[in-house]
Scaffold this motif. Structure first.
Motif, PDB file in Angstrom:
ATOM      1  N   LEU A 118     -84.390  23.278  -1.483  1.00  0.00           N
ATOM      2  CA  LEU A 118     -83.063  23.696  -1.041  1.00  0.00           C
ATOM      3  C   LEU A 118     -82.452  22.678  -0.084  1.00  0.00           C
ATOM      4  O   LEU A 118     -81.243  22.394  -0.145  1.00  0.00           O
ATOM      5  N   ALA A 119     -83.272  22.109   0.786  1.00  0.00           N
ATOM      6  CA  ALA A 119     -82.761  21.110   1.731  1.00  0.00           C
ATOM      7  C   ALA A 119     -82.178  19.904   0.999  1.00  0.00           C
ATOM      8  O   ALA A 119     -81.131  19.369   1.389  1.00  0.00           O
ATOM      9  N   PHE A 120     -82.824  19.481  -0.076  1.00  0.00           N
ATOM     10  CA  PHE A 120     -82.324  18.319  -0.820  1.00  0.00           C
ATOM     11  C   PHE A 120     -81.190  18.710  -1.767  1.00  0.00           C
ATOM     12  O   PHE A 120     -80.360  17.869  -2.116  1.00  0.00           O
ATOM     13  N   ILE A 121     -81.158  19.962  -2.200  1.00  0.00           N
ATOM     14  CA  ILE A 121     -80.036  20.406  -3.026  1.00  0.00           C
ATOM     15  C   ILE A 121     -78.739  20.323  -2.241  1.00  0.00           C
ATOM     16  O   ILE A 121     -77.674  19.986  -2.786  1.00  0.00           O
ATOM     17  N   LEU A 122     -78.810  20.600  -0.948  1.00  0.00           N
ATOM     18  CA  LEU A 122     -77.613  20.562  -0.115  1.00  0.00           C
ATOM     19  C   LEU A 122     -77.033  19.158   0.004  1.00  0.00           C
ATOM     20  O   LEU A 122     -75.879  18.997   0.412  1.00  0.00           O
ATOM     21  N   ILE A 123     -77.818  18.135  -0.342  1.00  0.00           N
ATOM     22  CA  ILE A 123     -77.272  16.767  -0.387  1.00  0.00           C
ATOM     23  C   ILE A 123     -76.217  16.683  -1.482  1.00  0.00           C
ATOM     24  O   ILE A 123     -75.189  16.000  -1.329  1.00  0.00           O
ATOM     25  N   ALA A 124     -76.525  17.324  -2.627  1.00  0.00           N
ATOM     26  CA  ALA A 124     -75.575  17.465  -3.744  1.00  0.00           C
ATOM     27  C   ALA A 124     -75.189  16.137  -4.373  1.00  0.00           C
ATOM     28  O   ALA A 124     -74.163  16.041  -5.041  1.00  0.00           O
ATOM     29  N   GLU A 125     -75.982  15.091  -4.174  1.00  0.00           N
ATOM     30  CA  GLU A 125     -75.709  13.784  -4.770  1.00  0.00           C
ATOM     31  C   GLU A 125     -76.957  13.336  -5.532  1.00  0.00           C
ATOM     32  O   GLU A 125     -77.974  12.974  -4.922  1.00  0.00           O
ATOM     33  N   LEU A 126     -76.864  13.363  -6.856  1.00  0.00           N
ATOM     34  CA  LEU A 126     -78.012  12.986  -7.680  1.00  0.00           C
ATOM     35  C   LEU A 126     -78.418  11.540  -7.467  1.00  0.00           C
ATOM     36  O   LEU A 126     -79.605  11.202  -7.477  1.00  0.00           O
ATOM     37  N   ASN A 127     -77.441  10.670  -7.238  1.00  0.00           N
ATOM     38  CA  ASN A 127     -77.733   9.248  -7.050  1.00  0.00           C
ATOM     39  C   ASN A 127     -78.428   8.960  -5.720  1.00  0.00           C
ATOM     40  O   ASN A 127     -78.982   7.886  -5.528  1.00  0.00           O
ATOM     41  N   ILE A 128     -78.385   9.904  -4.777  1.00  0.00           N
ATOM     42  CA  ILE A 128     -79.116   9.748  -3.512  1.00  0.00           C
ATOM     43  C   ILE A 128     -80.514  10.322  -3.629  1.00  0.00           C
ATOM     44  O   ILE A 128     -81.486   9.758  -3.102  1.00  0.00           O
ATOM     45  N   ILE A 129     -80.643  11.435  -4.341  1.00  0.00           N
ATOM     46  CA  ILE A 129     -81.949  12.097  -4.466  1.00  0.00           C
ATOM     47  C   ILE A 129     -82.903  11.290  -5.355  1.00  0.00           C
ATOM     48  O   ILE A 129     -84.102  11.193  -5.063  1.00  0.00           O
ATOM     49  N   ALA A 130     -82.401  10.708  -6.417  1.00  0.00           N
ATOM     50  CA  ALA A 130     -83.252  10.017  -7.392  1.00  0.00           C
ATOM     51  C   ALA A 130     -84.075   8.877  -6.790  1.00  0.00           C
ATOM     52  O   ALA A 130     -85.280   8.763  -7.063  1.00  0.00           O
ATOM     53  N   PRO A 131     -83.502   7.988  -5.954  1.00  0.00           N
ATOM     54  CA  PRO A 131     -84.331   6.921  -5.377  1.00  0.00           C
ATOM     55  C   PRO A 131     -85.462   7.438  -4.490  1.00  0.00           C
ATOM     56  O   PRO A 131     -86.521   6.799  -4.405  1.00  0.00           O
ATOM     57  N   ILE A 132     -85.248   8.581  -3.828  1.00  0.00           N
ATOM     58  CA  ILE A 132     -86.318   9.140  -2.996  1.00  0.00           C
ATOM     59  C   ILE A 132     -87.506   9.526  -3.866  1.00  0.00           C
ATOM     60  O   ILE A 132     -88.667   9.236  -3.545  1.00  0.00           O
ATOM     61  N   ILE A 133     -87.218  10.164  -4.992  1.00  0.00           N
ATOM     62  CA  ILE A 133     -88.287  10.554  -5.912  1.00  0.00           C
ATOM     63  C   ILE A 133     -88.976   9.332  -6.477  1.00  0.00           C
ATOM     64  O   ILE A 133     -90.205   9.292  -6.622  1.00  0.00           O
ATOM     65  N   SER A 134     -88.197   8.313  -6.816  1.00  0.00           N
ATOM     66  CA  SER A 134     -88.791   7.084  -7.352  1.00  0.00           C
ATOM     67  C   SER A 134     -89.816   6.500  -6.395  1.00  0.00           C
ATOM     68  O   SER A 134     -90.908   6.080  -6.805  1.00  0.00           O
ATOM     69  N   ASN A 135     -89.494   6.494  -5.128  1.00  0.00           N
ATOM     70  CA  ASN A 135     -90.398   5.930  -4.128  1.00  0.00           C
ATOM     71  C   ASN A 135     -91.724   6.678  -4.083  1.00  0.00           C
ATOM     72  O   ASN A 135     -92.799   6.073  -4.105  1.00  0.00           O
ATOM     73  N   PHE A 136     -91.661   8.004  -4.077  1.00  0.00           N
ATOM     74  CA  PHE A 136     -92.887   8.798  -3.965  1.00  0.00           C
ATOM     75  C   PHE A 136     -93.730   8.742  -5.240  1.00  0.00           C
ATOM     76  O   PHE A 136     -94.956   8.666  -5.185  1.00  0.00           O
ATOM     77  N   PHE A 137     -93.078   8.780  -6.387  1.00  0.00           N
ATOM     78  CA  PHE A 137     -93.836   8.725  -7.623  1.00  0.00           C
ATOM     79  C   PHE A 137     -94.441   7.346  -7.852  1.00  0.00           C
ATOM     80  O   PHE A 137     -95.534   7.225  -8.414  1.00  0.00           O
ATOM     81  N   LEU A 138     -93.748   6.305  -7.444  1.00  0.00           N
ATOM     82  CA  LEU A 138     -94.334   4.969  -7.543  1.00  0.00           C
ATOM     83  C   LEU A 138     -95.587   4.855  -6.686  1.00  0.00           C
ATOM     84  O   LEU A 138     -96.557   4.203  -7.077  1.00  0.00           O
ATOM     85  N   ALA A 139     -95.574   5.502  -5.517  1.00  0.00           N
ATOM     86  CA  ALA A 139     -96.779   5.503  -4.678  1.00  0.00           C
ATOM     87  C   ALA A 139     -97.919   6.218  -5.393  1.00  0.00           C
ATOM     88  O   ALA A 139     -99.074   5.763  -5.365  1.00  0.00           O
ATOM     89  N   SER A 140     -97.612   7.324  -6.060  1.00  0.00           N
ATOM     90  CA  SER A 140     -98.654   8.045  -6.814  1.00  0.00           C
ATOM     91  C   SER A 140     -99.184   7.188  -7.952  1.00  0.00           C
ATOM     92  O   SER A 140    -100.394   7.118  -8.185  1.00  0.00           O
TER      93      SER A 140
END
Length: 1055
Positions: free
Chosen positions: A562-584
């Motif tokens: 919910l905290a990240f949904i409130l950002i409401a910008e897909l282009n901002i959320i996507a790079p955050i996920i990329s960073n964490f999944f690349l670490a995995s």
């Protein structure tokens, strides 16, 4: 196994009967199937009940007989056909391993305690096959019945399930609502390397990097997944007692991707990346929900039904959606697996619908070629770059672990995960490339959306592809256009044959992925919390209901999403996920490299198409891409991983997963140990390696902590324990205690090994330990004892054994160290060993002596107050008497203590001796606060009465009896002190008395006294006299160490 029948031995029968002491009911290999019927493996896996009964000897059937390791019924014993010389081989094939206590190989013996694919069976233990039959019967009688009930488990037999999961997650939000925008920004060349041109060469490199990252990670995932069973998102079997000797088993869920890393690399990396992976899945919920909300808001905008504005509407729709998804998740997910096929059909239909629409030209195919050539190169806007576009695109590749997350639902995960994952990468990659080419070939970058914006006039000055179609979109250069690749995220619905089907595809892709992430994140987090790697997180491990659902983790995931949904910008959320999944992904690739490098026999994946160096390159590539996308986010992620790694490494959780870290550690230890054997000992590298005769490690804590103070991070420390007794040794109990006390040493952070032995007496046990303890160069060179304070209260044969053990150590070229506390060392009589392991210290005392003893036993655990360590270096033993105090003062607890050195000398040359010793200590680079030269050591002691009273009971007094009687008494009691011996060593006896007086004069307030231990010539000085010397020397003093090296130099002043 004997082939001939014989009557059961009488020892196996109860009095007055021929009954067998025990009976084992044979278990058939498989249930017999009636003719015409068909057995179902699926039905067998859904419900299993198996019982093995061990009968009470009094209830045993009278028709059972035992012959060696064979158990046969009475009928078989009397069946001549079975024991004739011409019996058929069919009999042996039918009965071998089922008419014996010894068991044949069976896969169920090798399962873990919680085995989703079958019940855990216990093979007969070595004790049951080897021990006396009375013990075996007692053990079998203890386990009268063991019944396993397994719940119905949904098992997917189709290997395509893993592929479907991966494709559903990869064909997610990016395919329909960001692919067109990515093509508009970077051009077709960024997405497909088949169509690269020079202006887009860097984009091709980024895409190639993405392909390589996912492909290498897929290979690494396949290697790990095929190296044994990987627990997935479901099916972990937990057994609990339901009644006497009856256990009921249930299933729990855990995170497959987390298990991939943690069970391969160990808790240090596994725990840190588990947190990041769970957090990434929680953020992924927000990404998919925002993608869904964007589509809904677009539909509302098209009918002029916006509630407020686009951003706030996305927040409102996203919040309502995630609440609905949370309710669905909590209600149950039984239908979710079956719905995957339906969702995939909708997705495939939507993709096909788009491609069909893209092949329906407006006028002719020539303009489409013009649009394609115009869109070939990049056109970055709004401060976008190659790397920022890649960061937005990369979450499309994060679904490759979806197959591993459901490994518990797969009938054969070792086959399904590699095949499904790699096929999914191939198929989805082709589709993405095709969609990119189609987007770039059919849609211009900017359009007004007005059919009346036609071209007026000549085409000479018009070079855009839109001009060739007769449209004038030049107004879009000033901004404000809502259509085209750059402006409309829903443009694919315009190209498709039937627009609403694209919307249905977006809904199915986003909602299914969001739901999958909302389920997987709590499961991964619950699995992490159950491992108890971090404090305060166990509250999220609690499960509710029959399926042990992690409701608390669901709430946490909901809050993060919910905290990240409130950002409401897909282009901002996507790079955050990329960073964490690349670490995995980096950790998954590194785990394969690490496991291959460790060369453990347990690392043998059935998937052979991997290479450790390729996996290492993949790990490095993932890290590079992380920093290229966003260097500060990558740095922050790595700092978190490093901090969590350091924490787990420091805490050392009590887990044993057979990780590659353990295997590599063993490999390195073995390699270095072998290398050490080829290196000659050198004085500069000498370190005290102590064999401490501690008994149970917790029974003499003062001895343990003092030795640990000067061996920690310096030398080897082994806690030797000689177990004596008249009854036969129980080696099984001893091995269990060895594991138990070794764990205690680890828990108390004492870097030592615990080695118990059985022996007739202390001396024999010490001989065993002195000769066999250690490996190569890692062998003890110093024997450490506690002083025998109560030697006059016990039997003198114990003193004889004690002194002879010291002689044995010197014979084997060991140094010897004795520690004496006037309160004593052994606290085992105050507190029970078992209870002390649980609570560390006794809670209440009633005897003042016990309170003093316990206080003394703790004195070396705490930091020492400012004071001195007095070193009485009276005789040169090679320097061990000086080296131990120096090592102590290097430790934090002893840092405030200064070294004072006392030496013997002549009265007329005290200054000379002091300067000589100061020069020697300076060359040894050993700091000291003072040097005292004692010139009056050899003068007559003031009071010899105590010494004479001490030796009086042990004198032979041969002058008062016949010679023959004296000789017999001396032979019977060799510890007796003869008058001749006493007279011969009178000077040495006086020296010990005098030294005690000097010690009381100079060192009565020292924190610790270290003094050279007097030697006694073996075979000449009796045990009683030697023990009296040691007692007299050390009586009524602060803690004192008697040290005697093996007279080989352990100090040098050469470089």
């Amino acid at each position: 196994m004997s082939d001939q029948p014989s009557s059961p031995p009488s020892a196996l029968r109860s009095p007055g009967s021929s009954q067998s002491r025990f009976q084992v009911d044979p278990v058939a290999d498989a249930p017999k199937t009636p003719p015409g019927s068909r057995s179902s493996a699926g039905e067998e896996s859904k419900s299993r009940v198996r019982a093995v009964n061990f009968l009470n000897p009094s209830d045993a059937a009278p028709d059972a007989g035992v012959n060696g390791d064979t158990v046969r019924s009475e009928a078989s014993l009397h069946s001549s056909s079975h024991f004739s010389d011409t019996h058929s081989s069919t009999y042996y094939l039918r009965t071998f391993g089922h008419n014996t206590v010894d068991a044949v190989p069976n896969i169920d013996f090798y399962r873990q305690t919680a085995a989703p694919l079958g019940e855990k069976l216990l093979r007969p233990s070595l004790s049951e096959l080897h021990d006396e039959l009375d013990k075996v019967c007692a053990a079998l009688h203890h386990h009268l019945s063991f019944v396993i009930f397994e719940k119905d488990v949904y098992s997917v037999s189709d290997d395509a399930c893993a592929q479907i999961r991966c494709m559903l997650n990869i064909w997610g939000v990016m395919l329909f609502i960001r692919m067109s925008w990515i093509v508009g920004q970077a051009g077709i060349g960024t997405i497909t390397n088949q169509l690269c041109c020079v202006p887009a060469a860097l984009s091709c490199a980024i895409v190639l990097t993405a392909i390589v990252v996912t492909s290498i990670t897929g290979l690494s995932t396949s290697a790990i997944a095929t190296n044994g069973f990987v627990r997935g998102g479901q099916c972990v079997n937990i057994c609990v007692p339901a009644a006497q000797n009856v256990f009921v088993c249930d299933w729990m869920c855990s995170g497959g991707a987390y298990y991939l890393i943690s069970r391969s690399l160990g808790p240090e990396f596994g725990g840190s990346i588990g947190l990041i992976f769970a957090f990434a899945n929680a953020v992924a919920v927000a990404m998919y929900v925002v993608g869904f909300a964007e589509t809904v808001v677009e539909l509302l905008d098209s009918i002029d039904a916006l509630m407020t504005d686009e951003i706030n509407d996305i927040r409102i729709v996203g919040t309502l959606t995630v609440i609905l998804l949370l309710g669905i998740s909590l209600a149950g997910m039984e239908w979710e697996a079956k719905a995957q096929i339906v969702l995939l059909v909708i997705l495939v239909a939507a993709i096909c619908n788009y491609f069909i629409g893209s092949f329906i030209p407006l006028k002719s195919k020539e303009p489409q070629a013009a649009i394609m050539m115009e869109n070939m190169g990049p056109d970055f806007r709004d401060d976008e770059t190659f790397f920022s576009v890649f960061a937005i695109f990369f979450p499309a590749a994060t679904g490759i672990l979806a197959g591993a997350n459901i490994s518990g639902d797969l009938a054969d995960p070792q086959l399904a995960i590699p095949k499904g994952t790699l096929l999914a990468i191939l198929i989805t990659g082709v589709v993405y490339i095709a969609v990119a080419i189609s987007n770039g070939s059919c849609i211009v970058r900017d359009a007004t959306g007005d059919d009346n914006d036609t071209l007026v006039g000549s085409l000479e000055n018009c070079t855009d592809a839109a001009c060739t179609l007769g449209y004038d979109f030049s107004i879009c250069k000033e901004g404000g256009c809502k259509y085209g690749l750059q402006n409309d995220f829903q443009v694919m619905s315009l190209v498709s044959g039937f627009g609403p089907l694209i919307t249905a595809g977006i809904f199915s892709a986003t909602l299914s992925s969001a739901l999958a992430s909302l389920v997987s994140a709590p499961k991964v987090f619950q699995a992490l919390c159950k491992d108890k790697l971090y404090p305060g997180m166990h509250v999220f491990a609690k499960g509710y209901g029959k399926n042990k659902e992690p409701l608390r983790a669901y709430v946490l995931t909901f809050i993060i999403g919910l905290a990240f949904i409130l950002i409401a910008e897909l282009n901002i959320i996507a790079p955050i996920i990329s960073n964490f999944f690349l670490a995995s992904y980096a950790l998954i690739n590194f785990s394969v490299f690490h496991a291959s490098l460790a060369n453990s026999p347990g690392w043998r994946p059935s998937f052979k198409y991997y290479n450790k160096w390729v996996s290492l390159a993949g790990a490095v590539l993932c890290c590079v891409v992380m920093f290229v996308i966003n260097w500060w986010a990558a740095l922050f992620t790595n700092v978190i991983v490093l901090a969590l790694y350091i924490y787990v490494s420091y805490k050392k959780p009590d887990v044993n997963w057979g990780s590659s870290t353990q295997a590599l550690m063993y490999n390195q230890a073995l390699t270095h140990s072998l290398h050490l054997t080829g290196v000659e000992d050198h004085i500069k590298n000498f370190r005290p390696q102590c064999l401490v005769m501690s008994g149970y490690p917790n029974s003499r804590p003062a001895l343990l902590y003092l030795v640990h103070a000067f061996t920690k991070d310096v030398g080897l420390m082994v806690c030797g324990h000689v177990r004596t007794g008249y009854r036969r040794p129980n080696y099984k109990d001893m091995m269990n205690e060895q594991v138990r006390y070794q764990r205690w040493l680890l828990k108390t952070r004492i870097k030592a090994f615990y080695t118990p032995v059985f022996a007739d007496d202390l001396r024999q046990g010490a001989q065993y330990l002195l000769q066999t303890t250690g490996l190569g160069r890692l062998k003890p060179n110093t024997l450490v004892f506690g002083f025998k304070n109560n030697w006059r209260d016990g039997e003198m044969k114990d003193v004889e054994t004690y002194i002879n053990t010291i002689h044995d150590a010197f014979d084997l070229q060991f140094g010897v160290v004795l520690l004496r506390l006037k309160e004593g060392l052994d606290i085992s009589h105050i507190q029970g060993r078992v209870s002390w392991l649980k609570c560390n210290w006794f809670e209440s005392f009633h005897l003042p002596a016990d309170e003093k003893l316990l206080a003394a036993s703790q004195q070396f655990q705490k930091k020492q107050s400012k004071g001195t360590i007095d070193v009485w270096w009276l005789f040169d033993d090679g320097g061990l008497t000086l080296l131990i105090p120096y090592l102590l003062t290097n430790k934090k607890k002893w840092r405030d203590c200064k070294i004072r050195v006392f030496i013997g000398g002549k009265i007329n040359r005290i200054d000379h001796d002091r300067r000589a010793m100061a020069a020697l200590l300076s060359k040894f680079r050993i700091d000291f606060s003072d040097i005292t030269v004692l010139g009056d050591i050899n003068i007559k002691p003031k009071n010899k009465k105590m010494f004479e009273e001490m030796i009086e009971p042990y004198r032979l007094k041969e002058d008062d009896m016949e010679q023959e009687a004296a000789e017999k008494l001396k032979a019977k009691e060799p510890w007796r002190i003869t008058d001749n011996e006493l007279e011969l060593y009178r000077a040495k006896s006086n020296r010990q008395i005098r030294l005690n007086e000097l010690l009381k004069e100079y060192s009565s307030i020292a924190n610790l006294i270290v003094i050279t231990m007097p030697l006694a010539r073996k075979g000449t000085v009796s045990s009683a006299l030697y023990m009296t010397w040691l007692d007299t020397l050390t009586k009524d003093l602060p803690p004192i160490l008697l040290v005697r090296g093996n007279h080989q130099s352990v100090l040098t002043f050469y470089s």
